[in-house]
Design an enzyme around this catalytic site. Structure first.
Site, PDB file in Angstrom:
ATOM      1  N   ARG A 120      50.568  35.752  47.074  1.00  0.00           N
ATOM      2  CA  ARG A 120      49.946  36.522  48.171  1.00  0.00           C
ATOM      3  C   ARG A 120      48.993  35.602  48.918  1.00  0.00           C
ATOM      4  O   ARG A 120      47.837  35.448  48.541  1.00  0.00           O
ATOM      5  CB  ARG A 120      49.206  37.723  47.592  1.00  0.00           C
ATOM      6  CG  ARG A 120      48.530  38.615  48.622  1.00  0.00           C
ATOM      7  CD  ARG A 120      47.909  39.820  47.930  1.00  0.00           C
ATOM      8  NE  ARG A 120      47.227  40.695  48.849  1.00  0.00           N
ATOM      9  CZ  ARG A 120      45.969  40.519  49.254  1.00  0.00           C
ATOM     10  NH1 ARG A 120      45.264  39.476  48.843  1.00  0.00           N
ATOM     11  NH2 ARG A 120      45.420  41.392  50.087  1.00  0.00           N
ATOM     12  N   SER A 162      53.529  49.157  48.486  1.00  0.00           N
ATOM     13  CA  SER A 162      52.212  49.762  48.227  1.00  0.00           C
ATOM     14  C   SER A 162      52.218  51.190  48.743  1.00  0.00           C
ATOM     15  O   SER A 162      52.653  51.450  49.864  1.00  0.00           O
ATOM     16  CB  SER A 162      51.114  48.997  48.972  1.00  0.00           C
ATOM     17  OG  SER A 162      51.055  47.673  48.532  1.00  0.00           O
ATOM     18  N   LYS A 213      40.049  42.410  48.359  1.00  0.00           N
ATOM     19  CA  LYS A 213      40.734  42.748  49.619  1.00  0.00           C
ATOM     20  C   LYS A 213      39.697  43.389  50.540  1.00  0.00           C
ATOM     21  O   LYS A 213      39.244  44.503  50.285  1.00  0.00           O
ATOM     22  CB  LYS A 213      41.883  43.717  49.322  1.00  0.00           C
ATOM     23  CG  LYS A 213      42.728  44.092  50.532  1.00  0.00           C
ATOM     24  CD  LYS A 213      43.901  44.958  50.075  1.00  0.00           C
ATOM     25  CE  LYS A 213      44.447  45.867  51.146  1.00  0.00           C
ATOM     26  NZ  LYS A 213      45.504  45.293  51.943  1.00  0.00           N
TER      27      LYS A 213
HETATM   28  N1  TZP Z   1      45.570  45.861  47.285  1.00  0.00           N
HETATM   29  C1  TZP Z   1      44.780  46.871  46.977  1.00  0.00           C
HETATM   30  S1  TZP Z   1      43.394  46.363  46.155  1.00  0.00           S
HETATM   31  C2  TZP Z   1      43.882  44.745  46.210  1.00  0.00           C
HETATM   32  C3  TZP Z   1      45.093  44.650  46.863  1.00  0.00           C
HETATM   33  C4  TZP Z   1      45.853  43.423  47.126  1.00  0.00           C
HETATM   34  C5  TZP Z   1      43.073  43.634  45.645  1.00  0.00           C
HETATM   35  C6  TZP Z   1      43.140  43.549  44.171  1.00  0.00           C
HETATM   36  O1  TZP Z   1      42.338  42.500  43.704  1.00  0.00           O
HETATM   37  P1  TZP Z   1      41.410  42.644  42.417  1.00  0.00           P
HETATM   38  O2  TZP Z   1      40.627  41.357  42.380  1.00  0.00           O
HETATM   39  O3  TZP Z   1      42.322  42.750  41.237  1.00  0.00           O
HETATM   40  O4  TZP Z   1      40.536  43.845  42.624  1.00  0.00           O
END
Ligand code: TZP
Ligand code: MG
Length: 222
Positions: free
Chosen positions: A46, A117, A146
């Site tokens: 990603r 998602s 994010k």
């Molecule tokens: N989509 C929803 S939350 C997120 C993504 C890509 C981030 C997840 O990262 P982390 O560090 O595991 O909270």
């Protein structure tokens, strides 16, 4: 070959590590290897956000991560970038609600794995109709990774989807750690997807191992 079975995917999705160059505080290749040694079962490339690589640099970086995954037989998926997934012959693609429609992506990728998602029942049903193999649901807990993430929904969203007939494999995402991973599984997810719980850990290997153990324990309670 045909599409992957839900059962096989369910097994593979248990400890799903997601990473790009800007999530790493040390060498990303070493980190991925450590995460694999610790017990991750699935990987998503990603590459987005501040300082993300693009063009040939992105492709070269992706290839190197893919080679590591291949060596250890870990599925390698690409986030958003369907063309890159096809160019690399990746194992699949993960797309969000703002990306290309899932049915169009399904047509492009054939039988490769398609993750979508989803934040609610309506999005989940549509993703399945359009050909998703698994759903990524969240953010379950607050996340710092994010920046444009929606509000955290708690594990209830997982329970809600399962109670309303969603049976395909689901991974929770967002703020998941060794300490809260069990709750995510107990609420109905087949696995957890994490970025920072592994990428920012002092020991990615230990963190992956502890996540795998927590998930294994929670699945055995079922
Ligand atoms: N989509 C929803 S939350 C997120 C993504 C890509 C981030 C997840 O990262 P982390 O560090 O595991 O909270
Ligand atoms: Mg996306």
């Amino acid at each position: 070959m045909g599409r992957i079975s839900a059962k096989q995917l369910q097994e593979q999705l248990r400890v799903y590590f997601i990473m790009g160059s800007n999530n790493c505080k040390k060498n990303p290749f070493d980190m991925l290897k450590e995460a694999i040694e610790g017990g991750i079962t699935f990987f998503q490339f990603r590459e987005k956000g501040q300082g993300a690589l693009s063009g040939v640099e992105k492709v070269a970086f992706a290839k190197e991560l893919q080679a590591i995954c291949q060596k250890y037989s870990i599925p390698f998926l690409v986030n958003d970038d369907v063309d890159l997934a096809l160019a690399l012959d990746a194992d699949g693609v993960h797309i969000g609600q703002e990306d290309e429609r899932a049915d169009i992506v399904r047509r492009k990728i054939g039988d490769k794995i398609l993750g979508v998602s989803a934040h609610n029942l309506e999005e989940a049903k549509r993703a399945i109709e359009q050909g998703a193999d698994y759903l990524g649901v969240g953010p379950i807990f607050p996340t710092n990774t994010k920046t444009d993430a929606k509000e955290a929904q708690g594990v209830e969203v997982l329970r809600h989807l399962r109670e309303h007939g969603i049976t395909i494999p689901i991974v929770g995402i967002g703020g998941i750690t060794v300490d809260n991973a069990k709750e995510v599984i107990r609420a109905g997810a087949d696995g957890v997807s994490v970025i920072s719980a592994i990428s920012l850990a002092n020991s990615p290997k230990e963190s992956a191992w502890r996540l795998a153990k927590a998930i294994d324990d929670a699945l055995h309670e079922k």
